[in-house]
Design a protein around this motif. Structure first.
Motif, PDB file in Angstrom:
ATOM      1  N   LEU A 197       0.809  -1.218   0.000  1.00  0.00           N
ATOM      2  CA  LEU A 197       0.000   0.000   0.000  1.00  0.00           C
ATOM      3  C   LEU A 197       0.848   1.276   0.000  1.00  0.00           C
ATOM      4  N   VAL A 198       2.155   1.150   0.179  1.00  0.00           N
ATOM      5  CA  VAL A 198       3.012   2.333   0.254  1.00  0.00           C
ATOM      6  C   VAL A 198       2.965   3.120  -1.051  1.00  0.00           C
ATOM      7  N   ARG A 199       3.188   2.463  -2.170  1.00  0.00           N
ATOM      8  CA  ARG A 199       3.204   3.180  -3.447  1.00  0.00           C
ATOM      9  C   ARG A 199       1.865   3.838  -3.757  1.00  0.00           C
ATOM     10  N   PRO A 200       0.761   3.115  -3.660  1.00  0.00           N
ATOM     11  CA  PRO A 200      -0.510   3.792  -3.950  1.00  0.00           C
ATOM     12  C   PRO A 200      -0.779   4.964  -3.014  1.00  0.00           C
ATOM     13  N   THR A 201      -0.432   4.815  -1.749  1.00  0.00           N
ATOM     14  CA  THR A 201      -0.661   5.904  -0.792  1.00  0.00           C
ATOM     15  C   THR A 201       0.212   7.105  -1.123  1.00  0.00           C
ATOM     16  N   LEU A 202       1.480   6.863  -1.389  1.00  0.00           N
ATOM     17  CA  LEU A 202       2.375   7.955  -1.755  1.00  0.00           C
ATOM     18  C   LEU A 202       1.932   8.639  -3.052  1.00  0.00           C
ATOM     19  N   THR A 203       1.485   7.851  -4.013  1.00  0.00           N
ATOM     20  CA  THR A 203       1.032   8.432  -5.278  1.00  0.00           C
ATOM     21  C   THR A 203      -0.205   9.293  -5.057  1.00  0.00           C
ATOM     22  N   PHE A 204      -1.139   8.795  -4.286  1.00  0.00           N
ATOM     23  CA  PHE A 204      -2.348   9.568  -3.995  1.00  0.00           C
ATOM     24  C   PHE A 204      -1.983  10.880  -3.293  1.00  0.00           C
ATOM     25  N   LEU A 205      -1.094  10.812  -2.305  1.00  0.00           N
ATOM     26  CA  LEU A 205      -0.657  12.022  -1.603  1.00  0.00           C
ATOM     27  C   LEU A 205       0.085  12.982  -2.541  1.00  0.00           C
ATOM     28  N   LEU A 206       0.905  12.426  -3.430  1.00  0.00           N
ATOM     29  CA  LEU A 206       1.622  13.267  -4.374  1.00  0.00           C
ATOM     30  C   LEU A 206       0.663  14.014  -5.286  1.00  0.00           C
TER      31      LEU A 206
ATOM     32  N   LEU B  67      -2.469  14.733  -4.529  1.00  0.00           N
ATOM     33  CA  LEU B  67      -3.144  15.722  -3.692  1.00  0.00           C
ATOM     34  C   LEU B  67      -2.280  16.967  -3.514  1.00  0.00           C
ATOM     35  N   ILE B  68      -0.992  16.757  -3.270  1.00  0.00           N
ATOM     36  CA  ILE B  68      -0.076  17.896  -3.133  1.00  0.00           C
ATOM     37  C   ILE B  68      -0.011  18.689  -4.433  1.00  0.00           C
TER      38      ILE B  68
ATOM     39  N   VAL C  32       3.346  18.575 -11.763  1.00  0.00           N
ATOM     40  CA  VAL C  32       2.657  17.569 -12.582  1.00  0.00           C
ATOM     41  C   VAL C  32       3.681  16.620 -13.192  1.00  0.00           C
ATOM     42  N   PHE C  33       4.812  17.165 -13.653  1.00  0.00           N
ATOM     43  CA  PHE C  33       5.866  16.312 -14.199  1.00  0.00           C
ATOM     44  C   PHE C  33       6.340  15.308 -13.146  1.00  0.00           C
ATOM     45  N   ALA C  34       6.603  15.792 -11.932  1.00  0.00           N
ATOM     46  CA  ALA C  34       7.085  14.913 -10.867  1.00  0.00           C
ATOM     47  C   ALA C  34       6.043  13.857 -10.513  1.00  0.00           C
ATOM     48  N   ALA C  35       4.806  14.255 -10.422  1.00  0.00           N
ATOM     49  CA  ALA C  35       3.746  13.295 -10.077  1.00  0.00           C
ATOM     50  C   ALA C  35       3.574  12.259 -11.166  1.00  0.00           C
ATOM     51  N   THR C  36       3.615  12.689 -12.415  1.00  0.00           N
ATOM     52  CA  THR C  36       3.474  11.745 -13.525  1.00  0.00           C
ATOM     53  C   THR C  36       4.654  10.787 -13.574  1.00  0.00           C
ATOM     54  N   ALA C  37       5.862  11.311 -13.423  1.00  0.00           N
ATOM     55  CA  ALA C  37       7.048  10.455 -13.449  1.00  0.00           C
ATOM     56  C   ALA C  37       7.001   9.432 -12.313  1.00  0.00           C
ATOM     57  N   ALA C  38       6.611   9.877 -11.128  1.00  0.00           N
ATOM     58  CA  ALA C  38       6.535   8.952  -9.993  1.00  0.00           C
ATOM     59  C   ALA C  38       5.466   7.889 -10.234  1.00  0.00           C
ATOM     60  N   THR C  39       4.331   8.298 -10.754  1.00  0.00           N
ATOM     61  CA  THR C  39       3.251   7.341 -11.017  1.00  0.00           C
ATOM     62  C   THR C  39       3.692   6.298 -12.028  1.00  0.00           C
ATOM     63  N   LEU C  40       4.282   6.748 -13.124  1.00  0.00           N
ATOM     64  CA  LEU C  40       4.719   5.794 -14.143  1.00  0.00           C
ATOM     65  C   LEU C  40       5.871   4.930 -13.655  1.00  0.00           C
ATOM     66  N   TRP C  41       6.748   5.490 -12.832  1.00  0.00           N
ATOM     67  CA  TRP C  41       7.846   4.688 -12.300  1.00  0.00           C
ATOM     68  C   TRP C  41       7.307   3.628 -11.345  1.00  0.00           C
ATOM     69  N   TRP C  42       6.406   4.035 -10.469  1.00  0.00           N
ATOM     70  CA  TRP C  42       5.918   3.104  -9.465  1.00  0.00           C
ATOM     71  C   TRP C  42       4.975   2.046 -10.029  1.00  0.00           C
TER      72      TRP C  42
ATOM     73  N   ALA D 238      -3.912  24.868  -6.790  1.00  0.00           N
ATOM     74  CA  ALA D 238      -4.955  25.723  -6.210  1.00  0.00           C
ATOM     75  C   ALA D 238      -4.352  26.939  -5.503  1.00  0.00           C
ATOM     76  N   ILE D 239      -3.198  26.770  -4.870  1.00  0.00           N
ATOM     77  CA  ILE D 239      -2.596  27.857  -4.104  1.00  0.00           C
ATOM     78  C   ILE D 239      -1.821  28.825  -5.001  1.00  0.00           C
TER      79      ILE D 239
END
Length: 157
Positions: free
Chosen positions: A101-110, A112-113, A131-141, A119-120
């Protein structure tokens, strides 16, 4: 018998023609040196161009070698990550489930961040980087995490 005046004129004329011949030889020598220098200069320009071409070729060769090394390192990193994931071995079921569950949880949090950053800040460059970092992490994981058949597992040929 030759008169002294004729001898003097002959000597003067000979000397004058000798000086003119020397001067013409010097002028011709000047033009020869100038032509030799122009040829030498053209040779230097040609050698410089060859040297620059060799430097560019070596730079391209070095870039290609670095790209190959980086690509090989990337594949070794992916293989090590997969092997580490497969090496969990026998453990308590809740430990294995928690680890998975670590990867899915980290991806979801990433993600959200990333949404929070958007938004901010509303700053395009910051949002693009997130977005680049989140996409790269998602595809890597999750990109290559499907179970492998025994014939295609790492280490087999």
């Amino acid at each position: 018998m030759a008169s002294i005046a004729n001898l003097t004129l002959d000597a003067a004329a000979g000397g004058l023609f000798g000086l003119i011949g020397t001067a013409l030889g010097r002028v011709a020598s000047f033009f020869e040196r100038r032509q030799a220098f122009a040829q030498e200069q053209a040779k230097w320009v040609h050698e410089l161009q060859l040297h620059e071409m060799n430097m560019r070729a070596k730079a391209q060769e070095t870039e290609a070698e670095l790209a190959l090394v980086a690509q090989a390192g990337s594949w070794r990193g992916l293989e090590a990550s997969i092997l580490a994931d497969a090496a969990i071995g026998e453990a308590s079921r809740w430990v294995v489930n928690t680890l998975r569950l670590v990867r899915p949880t980290l991806t979801f949090l990433l993600w959200l961040i990333t949404g929070w950053i958007f938004a901010i800040t509303q700053d395009g460059t910051i949002v693009e980087a997130a977005v680049f970092a989140a996409t790269a992490a998602t595809l890597w994981w999750f990109g290559d995490r499907a179970p492998r058949s025994p014939s295609t597992s790492p280490g087999r040929v």
